[in-house]
Design an enzyme around this catalytic site. Structure first.
Site, PDB file in Angstrom:
ATOM      1  N   GLY A  40       0.813  -1.210   0.000  1.00 41.56           N
ATOM      2  CA  GLY A  40       0.000   0.000   0.000  1.00 41.56           C
ATOM      3  C   GLY A  40       0.842   1.253   0.000  1.00 41.56           C
ATOM      4  N   GLY A  45       4.645   7.865   1.387  1.00 38.79           N
ATOM      5  CA  GLY A  45       5.493   6.715   1.663  1.00 38.79           C
ATOM      6  C   GLY A  45       4.870   5.442   1.145  1.00 38.79           C
ATOM      7  N   ASP A 173      -6.440  14.211  12.704  1.00 39.63           N
ATOM      8  CA  ASP A 173      -6.882  13.735  11.387  1.00 39.63           C
ATOM      9  C   ASP A 173      -7.664  12.422  11.510  1.00 39.63           C
ATOM     10  OD1 ASP A 173      -7.135  14.063   8.644  1.00 39.63           O
ATOM     11  OD2 ASP A 173      -5.301  12.969   8.188  1.00 39.63           O
TER      12      ASP A 173
END
Length: 419
Positions: A40, A45, A173
């Site tokens: 993923g 990153g 977040d």
């Protein structure tokens, strides 16, 4: 400065180049880790399956993942600071024991370091491996979660946020895509991605409220706090406000401002309006099924000052009362099935179908009746009309040719003679 809206970083940041399977990284504690296949992408990153270095290849059941970013990127550096200070395994285990929890949904930090390849430097961090994210589950569930599930997720997140807050940080977040199910136990959920995590209380000294126009609307636009819209640094009350927005979206399917996410001023003003009238905020619920616990939850968040410590236990009590009101309790099982407590997508869809049937019944009733059954009545009606029309027509014709007294059996033959 953290990115605005949904963006996770400035465009100039580069995505890490993909490493070959079997690449070995050495962390700051000199521990060696072997990379498996990439699984993923997070922010800027790449995520790889990983295991402690050995002669064996990294299999699909590897228990770790390693996040790799170019060393000059900011998010992983910020995330690392949080993990190194607050997510070491011994700290988490100690908290779980002292607070008598079954588990805590904060990923454990297992190591980090720098890695050089082809003249480039990369930063990496080793974490537990997780399963699917809740955003995917949300979409697969028709963008609505059962009420019981939402309240249980709220309870798990209160545990997480209390831990994070007590270790001087706020997450800033919270959203479904940052909530991952455990790879080994699908009844456990973890809050990940601390790239926007903010140290609101370094060494116990609280940051002061200060609006900064250059930082307006930071975070994920649909969920970010009113403070963030004004350029104020994240706080504990902001985390709880964001959690409230998430829970309401999971229950309703959408938030009132989702139709204009490209207009941050509109989103900000809509949130302020909803904060000032929380009952109006929850108009997406039918009056008879309005979750009063969400009204009370948002009212409690509204009362918090910027530097106030939230009453976590009181907030838990509100959500637990919500579970009790629907005849259930927190059983530590995350049930995503759509029929839980009659409050998930399935009942909503069934109700919609019933409603459509009622509406269409007046204008398109034949669609609801089998073909053979609906044709037979029409034929019978036509025949009846024909039988009635024929004598009537003859009577009218005969009335113009003979007297009413003779319109009987004898009268039927007379028109033929005259014709």
């Amino acid at each position: 400065m953290p990115p605005k809206g949904k963006a996770r970083g400035p465009a100039k940041r580069k995505l890490a180049e993909e490493f070959p399977v079997g690449e070995v990284l050495t962390d700051t504690a000199k521990k060696r880790w072997k990379l498996g296949a990439p699984v993923g992408q997070g922010g800027f990153g790449l995520l790889y399956l990983a295991n402690e270095d050995s002669s064996a290849a990294v299999g699909t059941n590897a228990p770790y993942v390693i996040k790799v970013e170019p060393s000059d990127n900011g998010p992983l550096f910020s995330e690392l600071k949080f993990y190194m200070r607050a997510a070491k395994p011994d700290l988490i285990h100690s908290w779980i024991k002292s607070h008598k929890l079954k588990y805590l949904g904060v990923p454990k930090y297992w190591g980090s370091g720098l890695h050089e390849k082809a003249g480039k430097r990369y930063r990496f961090m080793v974490m537990d491996r997780f399963g699917t994210d809740l955003q995917k589950m949300f979409e697969e569930s028709g963008k609505k979660f059962p009420r019981k599930l939402v309240l249980q997720l709220g309870l798990r997140l209160l545990d997480i946020l209390e831990y994070v807050h007590e270790h001087e940080y706020v997450h800033a977040d919270i959203k479904a895509s940052n909530l991952l199910l455990s790879y080994k136990d699908p009844n456990q959920v973890y809050l990940v991605d601390y790239g926007l995590a903010y140290r609101y209380s370094p060494e116990g000294v609280l940051k002061e409220y200060k609006e900064d126009p250059k930082r307006c609307h930071d975070g994920t636009i649909e969920f970010t706090s009113i403070d963030a819209h004004k350029g104020v640094s994240p706080s504990r009350r902001a985390d709880l406000e964001i959690l409230g927005y998430c829970m309401i979206q999971w229950l309703c399917g959408r938030l009132p401002w989702e139709d204009k996410l490209q207009d941050p001023i509109y989103v900000r003003d809509s949130k302020i309006k909803c904060r000032d009238n929380i009952s109006e905020f929850l108009l997406c619920f039918p009056a008879e099924n309005k979750p009063e616990e969400m009204v009370k939850f948002m009212e409690q968040v509204k009362l918090l000052g910027y530097t106030d410590k939230p009453a976590y236990q009181k907030l838990r009590g509100i959500l637990e009362a919500g579970l009790k009101s629907i005849g259930t309790a927190d059983d530590n099982k995350l049930d995503f099935s759509v029929s839980v407590n009659g409050s998930g997508p399935s009942p909503a869809k069934k109700a919609t179908k019933r409603k459509k049937t009622e509406v269409n019944g007046d204008s398109d009733e034949t669609d609801l009746i089998p073909t053979k059954r609906k044709q037979a009545p029409k034929k019978r009606v036509v025949k009846r009309v024909q039988k009635k029309a024929s004598p009537k027509k003859r009577l009218v014709e005969m009335a113009t040719q003979t007297s009413p007294a003779v319109v009987t059996k004898r009268g039927r033959g007379r028109p033929k003679k005259n014709a």
